[in-house]
Design an enzyme around this catalytic site. Structure first.
Site, PDB file in Angstrom:
ATOM      1  CG  HIS A  18      -1.879  -1.051   1.390  1.00  0.00           C
ATOM      2  ND1 HIS A  18      -1.999  -1.826   2.512  1.00  0.00           N
ATOM      3  CD2 HIS A  18      -2.830  -1.498   0.517  1.00  0.00           C
ATOM      4  CE1 HIS A  18      -2.974  -2.705   2.344  1.00  0.00           C
ATOM      5  NE2 HIS A  18      -3.495  -2.526   1.142  1.00  0.00           N
ATOM      6  CE  LYS A  42     -12.779  -7.577   4.667  1.00  0.00           C
ATOM      7  NZ  LYS A  42     -11.716  -7.900   3.815  1.00  0.00           N
ATOM      8  NE  ARG A  91      -2.543  -7.571  -4.333  1.00  0.00           N
ATOM      9  CZ  ARG A  91      -3.305  -8.052  -3.375  1.00  0.00           C
ATOM     10  NH1 ARG A  91      -2.797  -8.275  -2.184  1.00  0.00           N
ATOM     11  NH2 ARG A  91      -4.572  -8.339  -3.593  1.00  0.00           N
ATOM     12  CB  SER A 129      -4.212  -6.510   4.823  1.00  0.00           C
ATOM     13  OG  SER A 129      -3.922  -5.237   4.322  1.00  0.00           O
TER      14      SER A 129
END
Ligand code: PNS
Length: 168
Positions: A18, A42, A91, A129
């Site tokens: 990030h 979540k 990515r 993450s």
């Protein structure tokens, strides 16, 4: 006119991947606003406020970057910030489908806001993450993944949430 971009995300927690996107996109605009999403289905590891604080620590030497939490749509957040650009990192090809769908949806909602993609630097292409949380939950070394100042905070929180993993 000031060129403003927003970089929305979960950042739970922020990673070097990030930060790579933040540093590079901050060079392309006058102001970059990192937007931390509040209302996720979540339960995040860190509250939005905690995530904002962690990103502020990690970006303190970047003068044209500020960090805010937001709830609702990213395009609404962008509009509120006076931004016409949304930044996202790519990515791998696996990110592409989701990101394309999101960018196209956002353009339908607001055609005045464009999404720009930065391909994540190769050395962080594997990083997420989720990986950070997973490695930390087994007591692994996360210094390759997140800034040094945040290691203690992340390790502590992960241990509170899943203390059993270490004993297995
Ligand atoms: O870091 P993430 O979890 O990949 O970020 C996803 C995020 C926050 C950019 C995305 O879920 C989002 O924009 N959420 C807000 C609601 C929204 O605007 N959705 C896009 C239209 S589908």
């Amino acid at each position: 006119m000031k060129r403003i971009a927003v970089y929305p995300g979960s950042f739970d927690p922020i990673t070097f991947g990030h930060l790579d996107v933040i540093k590079r996109s901050a060079c392309l605009v006058d102001e970059l606003v990192v937007g931390v999403l509040v209302n996720q289905s979540k339960t995040p590891l860190f509250s939005a406020n905690e995530r904002v604080n962690m990103i502020q620590v990690a970006t303190q030497n970047l003068s044209n970057v500020r960090v805010e939490e937001f709830s609702g749509l990213s395009v609404e957040f962008a509009k509120k910030c006076g931004a016409h650009l949304i930044v996202r990192g790519l990515r791998a090809i696996t990110d592409f489908e989701y990101e394309l769908q999101m960018a196209q949806t956002n353009r339908v909602i607001d055609p005045e806001i464009d999404t720009i993609f930065l391909t994540t630097s190769l050395k962080y292409a594997y990083l997420s993450s989720t990986t950070v949380r997973e490695v930390a939950s087994y007591g692994g070394d996360i210094s390759h993944f997140i800034p040094e100042e945040l290691i203690g905070t992340v390790t502590e929180r992960v241990m509170e949430r899943s203390p059993l993993k270490l004993n297995k």
